[in-house]
Design a protein around this motif. Sequence first.
Motif, PDB file in Angstrom:
ATOM      1  N   ALA A   1      41.375  45.502  46.546  1.00 54.71           N
ATOM      2  CA  ALA A   1      42.102  44.775  45.443  1.00 54.71           C
ATOM      3  C   ALA A   1      43.417  45.368  44.826  1.00 54.71           C
ATOM      4  CB  ALA A   1      41.186  44.089  44.339  1.00 54.71           C
ATOM      5  N   ARG A   2      43.259  46.645  44.762  1.00 55.64           N
ATOM      6  CA  ARG A   2      44.483  47.523  44.318  1.00 55.64           C
ATOM      7  C   ARG A   2      45.531  47.430  45.357  1.00 55.64           C
ATOM      8  NH1 ARG A   2      41.533  50.684  41.803  1.00 55.64           N
ATOM      9  NH2 ARG A   2      41.085  52.008  43.549  1.00 55.64           N
ATOM     10  N   THR A   3      44.967  47.881  46.514  1.00 57.60           N
ATOM     11  CA  THR A   3      45.950  47.774  47.665  1.00 57.60           C
ATOM     12  C   THR A   3      46.674  46.681  48.001  1.00 57.60           C
ATOM     13  OG1 THR A   3      44.497  49.731  48.786  1.00 57.60           O
ATOM     14  CG2 THR A   3      46.110  48.614  50.118  1.00 57.60           C
ATOM     15  N   ALA A   4      45.922  45.563  47.704  1.00 59.10           N
ATOM     16  CA  ALA A   4      46.503  44.312  48.171  1.00 59.10           C
ATOM     17  C   ALA A   4      47.516  43.629  46.981  1.00 59.10           C
ATOM     18  CB  ALA A   4      45.325  43.201  48.717  1.00 59.10           C
ATOM     19  N   GLY A   5      47.170  44.243  45.984  1.00 60.68           N
ATOM     20  CA  GLY A   5      47.751  43.831  44.727  1.00 60.68           C
ATOM     21  C   GLY A   5      47.335  42.283  44.185  1.00 60.68           C
ATOM     22  N   VAL A   6      46.119  42.232  44.250  1.00 58.78           N
ATOM     23  CA  VAL A   6      45.307  40.923  43.840  1.00 58.78           C
ATOM     24  C   VAL A   6      44.079  41.203  42.970  1.00 58.78           C
ATOM     25  CG1 VAL A   6      46.031  39.766  45.888  1.00 58.78           C
ATOM     26  CG2 VAL A   6      43.870  40.833  45.833  1.00 58.78           C
ATOM     27  N   SER A   7      43.314  40.341  42.575  1.00 57.67           N
ATOM     28  CA  SER A   7      42.141  40.360  41.898  1.00 57.67           C
ATOM     29  C   SER A   7      41.091  40.903  42.720  1.00 57.67           C
ATOM     30  CB  SER A   7      41.835  39.351  40.831  1.00 57.67           C
ATOM     31  OG  SER A   7      41.355  38.246  41.550  1.00 57.67           O
ATOM     32  N   VAL A   8      39.743  41.447  42.049  1.00 62.45           N
ATOM     33  CA  VAL A   8      38.566  41.676  42.915  1.00 62.45           C
ATOM     34  C   VAL A   8      38.153  40.297  43.256  1.00 62.45           C
ATOM     35  CG1 VAL A   8      36.460  42.338  42.569  1.00 62.45           C
ATOM     36  CG2 VAL A   8      38.103  43.870  41.654  1.00 62.45           C
ATOM     37  N   GLY A   9      38.248  39.401  42.246  1.00 59.45           N
ATOM     38  CA  GLY A   9      37.817  37.974  42.676  1.00 59.45           C
ATOM     39  C   GLY A   9      38.351  37.127  44.078  1.00 59.45           C
ATOM     40  N   THR A  10      39.645  37.476  43.961  1.00 58.78           N
ATOM     41  CA  THR A  10      40.242  37.033  45.225  1.00 58.78           C
ATOM     42  C   THR A  10      39.903  37.776  46.419  1.00 58.78           C
ATOM     43  OG1 THR A  10      42.526  36.627  43.798  1.00 58.78           O
ATOM     44  CG2 THR A  10      42.889  36.976  46.211  1.00 58.78           C
TER      45      THR A  10
END
Length: 331
Positions: A10-19
């Motif tokens: 999530a951190r690497t992709a710049g999105v939430s854990v939910g995504t």
Amino acid sequence: MARPTVQDVARTAGVSVGTVSRVLNGSPAVSQAAKEKVNAAIKELSYRPLASARDLRRDRTMRVLALAKNLDSLVISEVFRGVGDAAADSGYVSLIAATDGDLDREQQLVDMLRNGSVDGLVIFSPTMPDDDVNTVAEQLSVVQVCEIVDAEAAFGVSIDDRQAAYDVTKHLIDSGAKKLAMLAHRGARSGRLREEGFRQALKEASLEQDQILFGEGNFGFHTGRTLAKKLLKARDLPDAVFCGTDVVAAGCVRELTDAGLRVPQDIAVAGFDDSAQAEMCVPELTTVRQPAYEMGRVAFAELLERMTVEGSHRKGRTFLPHELVIRDSTK
């Protein structure tokens, strides 16, 4: 090198854990751009989800169980609200149940995890022995929150109760208190840790505790009144009283003021939790604020990793920061 986690993706992709979870589960409720970011991060990190987390959603219930002895604590309510919101963000439904301290009832609910009725378990203050918690956690996806037992395999999320109690006791000492009492609850694991923090602060200040009185059963408002009555029978009253919860502190303040004493001029009183009662009390209570909602969210994030990632996971516990909130009940 540590195995990459859902949080790393999530951190690497710049999105939430939910995504990330929705992409892993093949949910259509994800934009193409977000899906591409997540897949790129998975490739970059060599992240390895379970097969069921990729394409076999039908083999999972998408339900988690949040379990506690009772649901009458505002801290528990906030923790489970955090669990529920984080679960919903990841496409899960959270089920909440109370055991009332009944071991058989608790085992029946834990069996929901064993037989596949739910995918994971968040547990608050288990009734079962520590070894049983450890055994369940070695076999299944389990995370503890707030009330943490000594079970190596069962990861826990909480504040440092011992340090928090030390901090509020030191505040009372620094405010001039020389004779301190505590209204404690040894029936709760957190209560025993808070007692240790209280004793440590007194020892470092070369002070002896005036009294430590213990409540049994429902550690609530009436317990605070009952224990305060016992304090009032002492020949020399304490300068300050540290109470294991805000509700108990509110009961203590009520009993002291009914007896004609002034808080904090005659006796200072401090609580724990920063619940609604802390601000409703007159005077408003000095207390320790727990990040209960955030603890729930962190607990679910840890659980999600256990449900979707193969291999070993973090053990032990993580402490979230607490905050000493100084109000009018102390000098």
